[in-house]
Motif scaffolding. Sequence first.
Motif, mmCIF file in Angstrom:
data_model
loop_
_atom_site.group_PDB
_atom_site.id
_atom_site.type_symbol
_atom_site.label_atom_id
_atom_site.label_comp_id
_atom_site.label_asym_id
_atom_site.label_seq_id
_atom_site.Cartn_x
_atom_site.Cartn_y
_atom_site.Cartn_z
ATOM 1 N N THR A 11 -5.230 8.190 -2.199
ATOM 2 C CA THR A 11 -3.877 8.681 -1.844
ATOM 3 C C THR A 11 -3.723 9.581 -0.930
ATOM 4 O OG1 THR A 11 -3.168 7.571 -4.073
ATOM 5 C CG2 THR A 11 -1.604 8.976 -2.669
ATOM 6 N N ARG A 12 -4.421 10.835 -1.319
ATOM 7 C CA ARG A 12 -4.563 12.130 -0.353
ATOM 8 C C ARG A 12 -4.861 11.692 1.111
ATOM 9 N NH1 ARG A 12 -6.002 16.973 -4.269
ATOM 10 N NH2 ARG A 12 -4.044 17.034 -5.363
ATOM 11 N N ILE A 13 -5.943 10.960 1.161
ATOM 12 C CA ILE A 13 -6.530 10.482 2.553
ATOM 13 C C ILE A 13 -5.406 9.652 3.207
ATOM 14 C CG2 ILE A 13 -8.305 9.037 3.572
ATOM 15 C CD1 ILE A 13 -10.353 10.242 1.161
ATOM 16 N N VAL A 14 -5.051 8.593 2.475
ATOM 17 C CA VAL A 14 -3.979 7.809 3.074
ATOM 18 C C VAL A 14 -2.774 8.513 3.493
ATOM 19 C CG1 VAL A 14 -2.390 5.846 2.569
ATOM 20 C CG2 VAL A 14 -5.018 5.772 1.983
ATOM 21 N N ARG A 15 -2.332 9.546 2.752
ATOM 22 C CA ARG A 15 -1.136 10.132 3.237
ATOM 23 C C ARG A 15 -1.668 11.230 4.321
ATOM 24 N NH1 ARG A 15 1.422 12.539 -2.507
ATOM 25 N NH2 ARG A 15 2.132 10.600 -3.289
ATOM 26 N N ILE A 60 -5.749 2.599 7.275
ATOM 27 C CA ILE A 60 -5.249 2.709 5.944
ATOM 28 C C ILE A 60 -5.770 1.452 5.238
ATOM 29 C CG2 ILE A 60 -3.404 2.701 4.529
ATOM 30 C CD1 ILE A 60 -2.263 4.504 6.658
ATOM 31 N N ARG A 61 -5.685 0.155 5.490
ATOM 32 C CA ARG A 61 -6.111 -0.992 4.898
ATOM 33 C C ARG A 61 -7.523 -0.953 4.739
ATOM 34 N NH1 ARG A 61 -4.871 -3.271 1.201
ATOM 35 N NH2 ARG A 61 -5.560 -5.471 0.918
ATOM 36 N N LEU A 62 -8.355 -0.335 5.551
ATOM 37 C CA LEU A 62 -9.787 -0.535 5.490
ATOM 38 C C LEU A 62 -10.171 0.482 4.425
ATOM 39 C CD1 LEU A 62 -12.329 -1.588 6.849
ATOM 40 C CD2 LEU A 62 -12.294 0.645 8.084
ATOM 41 N N ILE A 63 -9.584 1.794 4.204
ATOM 42 C CA ILE A 63 -9.774 2.595 3.085
ATOM 43 C C ILE A 63 -9.651 1.904 1.800
ATOM 44 C CG2 ILE A 63 -8.965 4.635 1.886
ATOM 45 C CD1 ILE A 63 -8.390 5.877 4.786
ATOM 46 N N VAL A 122 -9.505 -1.127 1.367
ATOM 47 C CA VAL A 122 -10.370 -2.237 0.958
ATOM 48 C C VAL A 122 -11.827 -1.909 0.421
ATOM 49 C CG1 VAL A 122 -11.978 -4.241 2.128
ATOM 50 C CG2 VAL A 122 -9.544 -3.974 2.450
ATOM 51 N N PHE A 123 -12.266 -0.752 1.075
ATOM 52 C CA PHE A 123 -13.570 -0.276 0.624
ATOM 53 C C PHE A 123 -13.645 0.671 -0.389
ATOM 54 C CE2 PHE A 123 -14.738 -1.544 5.000
ATOM 55 C CZ PHE A 123 -15.785 -2.414 4.644
ATOM 56 N N ARG A 124 -12.348 1.015 -0.941
ATOM 57 C CA ARG A 124 -12.445 1.783 -2.308
ATOM 58 C C ARG A 124 -12.838 0.914 -3.253
ATOM 59 N NH1 ARG A 124 -8.983 1.190 -6.174
ATOM 60 N NH2 ARG A 124 -8.615 3.199 -7.583
ATOM 61 N N VAL A 125 -13.657 1.680 -4.168
ATOM 62 C CA VAL A 125 -14.433 0.993 -5.342
ATOM 63 C C VAL A 125 -13.532 0.720 -6.487
ATOM 64 C CG1 VAL A 125 -16.294 1.242 -6.901
ATOM 65 C CG2 VAL A 125 -16.475 2.253 -4.548
ATOM 66 N N ASP A 126 -13.280 -0.432 -6.756
ATOM 67 C CA ASP A 126 -12.382 -0.709 -7.783
ATOM 68 C C ASP A 126 -13.155 -0.741 -9.146
ATOM 69 O OD1 ASP A 126 -9.829 -1.157 -9.186
ATOM 70 O OD2 ASP A 126 -9.892 -3.398 -8.635
#
Length: 142
Positions: free
Chosen positions: A47-51, A131-134, A136-140
């Motif tokens: 969230t911090r990276i996206v912001r 942002i969408r790419l981040i 998508v590649f975020r480990v769930d």
Amino acid sequence: MNDQQPPRPPQGDRTSQPQNTPLPSERQRLHTVQHRWDTVHQDVVTTRIVRGIYYLGGALELLLALRFLLQFSGANRDNLFARFIYNLSAPFAAPFDGLFSPPTFGGGANIFDTNLLVAMVSYSILVLLAIRLIWVFRVDRR
């Protein structure tokens, strides 16, 4: 007065688990809590990276919008503020220069720079894709 010590447990027979080793149910609970903590921590970092990306993209959009408004209103290019905005935004506007021939009015002083509008839309799309790419590649880990 009784000076006797209390009886000690037998040394050879240890049927109970040591005190520092958690029971299986406690181990599972600790694993679940650690998993939740890791997930929350990852969500906070993402969230911090996206912001940050939203903030930088918004600042770039504002800079290009100021450049567009200065050109549209026919601002004096020798003015300190106008020159600062033009110089700061030039690297971001340069890839789109010459894409279209912008219409002018008011004796050529006022420019409706369609190239800047294309640049603003393009940078907005790039920000949204990043942002969408981040995400998508975020480990769930859930």
